[in-house]
Design a protein around this motif. Structure first.
Motif, PDB file in Angstrom:
ATOM      1  N   LEU A  60       0.832  -1.190   0.000  1.00 42.96           N
ATOM      2  CA  LEU A  60       0.000   0.000   0.000  1.00 42.96           C
ATOM      3  C   LEU A  60       0.878   1.254   0.000  1.00 42.96           C
ATOM      4  O   LEU A  60       1.971   1.249   0.579  1.00 42.96           O
ATOM      5  N   ALA A  64      -2.729   5.293   1.177  1.00 44.31           N
ATOM      6  CA  ALA A  64      -3.697   4.195   1.260  1.00 44.31           C
ATOM      7  C   ALA A  64      -3.662   3.544   2.644  1.00 44.31           C
ATOM      8  O   ALA A  64      -4.700   3.155   3.186  1.00 44.31           O
ATOM      9  N   ALA A  65      -2.482   3.437   3.236  1.00 44.71           N
ATOM     10  CA  ALA A  65      -2.357   2.867   4.583  1.00 44.71           C
ATOM     11  C   ALA A  65      -3.054   3.763   5.603  1.00 44.71           C
ATOM     12  O   ALA A  65      -3.783   3.277   6.478  1.00 44.71           O
ATOM     13  N   SER A 100      -6.068  -8.823   0.926  1.00 44.18           N
ATOM     14  CA  SER A 100      -6.659  -7.500   1.091  1.00 44.18           C
ATOM     15  C   SER A 100      -6.491  -7.058   2.537  1.00 44.18           C
ATOM     16  O   SER A 100      -6.874  -7.798   3.456  1.00 44.18           O
ATOM     17  N   CYS A 101      -5.964  -5.873   2.743  1.00 50.05           N
ATOM     18  CA  CYS A 101      -5.800  -5.365   4.105  1.00 50.05           C
ATOM     19  C   CYS A 101      -7.151  -5.189   4.786  1.00 50.05           C
ATOM     20  O   CYS A 101      -7.276  -5.431   5.990  1.00 50.05           O
ATOM     21  N   GLU A 143       2.670  -4.997   6.537  1.00 50.80           N
ATOM     22  CA  GLU A 143       2.461  -4.080   5.422  1.00 50.80           C
ATOM     23  C   GLU A 143       2.351  -2.630   5.885  1.00 50.80           C
ATOM     24  O   GLU A 143       2.926  -1.726   5.268  1.00 50.80           O
ATOM     25  N   ALA A 147       4.632   0.496   4.723  1.00 49.08           N
ATOM     26  CA  ALA A 147       3.974   1.609   4.028  1.00 49.08           C
ATOM     27  C   ALA A 147       4.131   2.929   4.787  1.00 49.08           C
ATOM     28  O   ALA A 147       4.279   3.990   4.171  1.00 49.08           O
TER      29      ALA A 147
END
Length: 170
Positions: A60, A64-65, A100-101, A143, A147
């Protein structure tokens, strides 16, 4: 194709840095190009053909994060009552396999809520819930750490502070 230095999510391993692209050291004459991947949160090296079907995507973006963290309170837990352990594990695995997060957040919330309810009613939390929650937290924190460029072990506190701050500012 990912470039050297890129941070990517590689299958169920988590975030890896692309160290090299080209013939692998175990077969220098190979016509097949490989990514040399170094996981950020574990030791070892992964060699994977560039044209593999194994899941890989860029991590990401920072924006987005941050947006994902902003949306965490809105993400609903899954409705998984009345599933036996095998079916529950299969459903949880599908959350992990989506990469998907948002699905990871949903899995974490679901397993946490179920474990908390079990504990309150005097039952032992389910090993399935605990194991999948732990795995989802690792992948999500891995992630978000990359990010947002923050240490892995500070991600949980960072998320908590951001969510609390959003509650206070309305």
């Amino acid at each position: 194709m990912f470039s050297i230095g890129s941070l990517i999510v590689y299958s169920g391993t988590g975030v890896c840095r692309v160290e090299a692209v080209g013939p692998p050291p175990f077969d220098p004459g190979s016509k097949v190009e490989y990514y040399t991947l170094i996981p950020l949160q574990s030791t070892g090296t992964i060699y994977v053909p560039v044209d593999t079907k194994v899941f890989m995507r860029p991590i990401l973006s920072r924006e987005a994060a941050q947006e994902l963290i902003r949306r965490i309170p809105e993400i609903q837990q899954a409705q998984l009552e009345h599933l036996d352990y095998r079916m529950l594990a299969q459903r949880y695995r599908s959350f992990l396999d989506s990469h998907s997060c948002e699905d990871l957040v949903q899995l974490i919330k679901t397993a946490y809520t179920k474990s908390t309810a079990n504990t309150r009613s005097g039952k032992k939390p389910s090993k399935v819930d605990q194991d999948f929650q732990k795995r989802a937290e690792f992948l999500l924190h891995d992630e978000l750490s990359a990010a947002l460029d923050i240490p892995f072990d500070e991600v949980g506190d960072y998320i908590t502070r951001q969510v609390e701050q959003m509650k206070q500012t309305g």
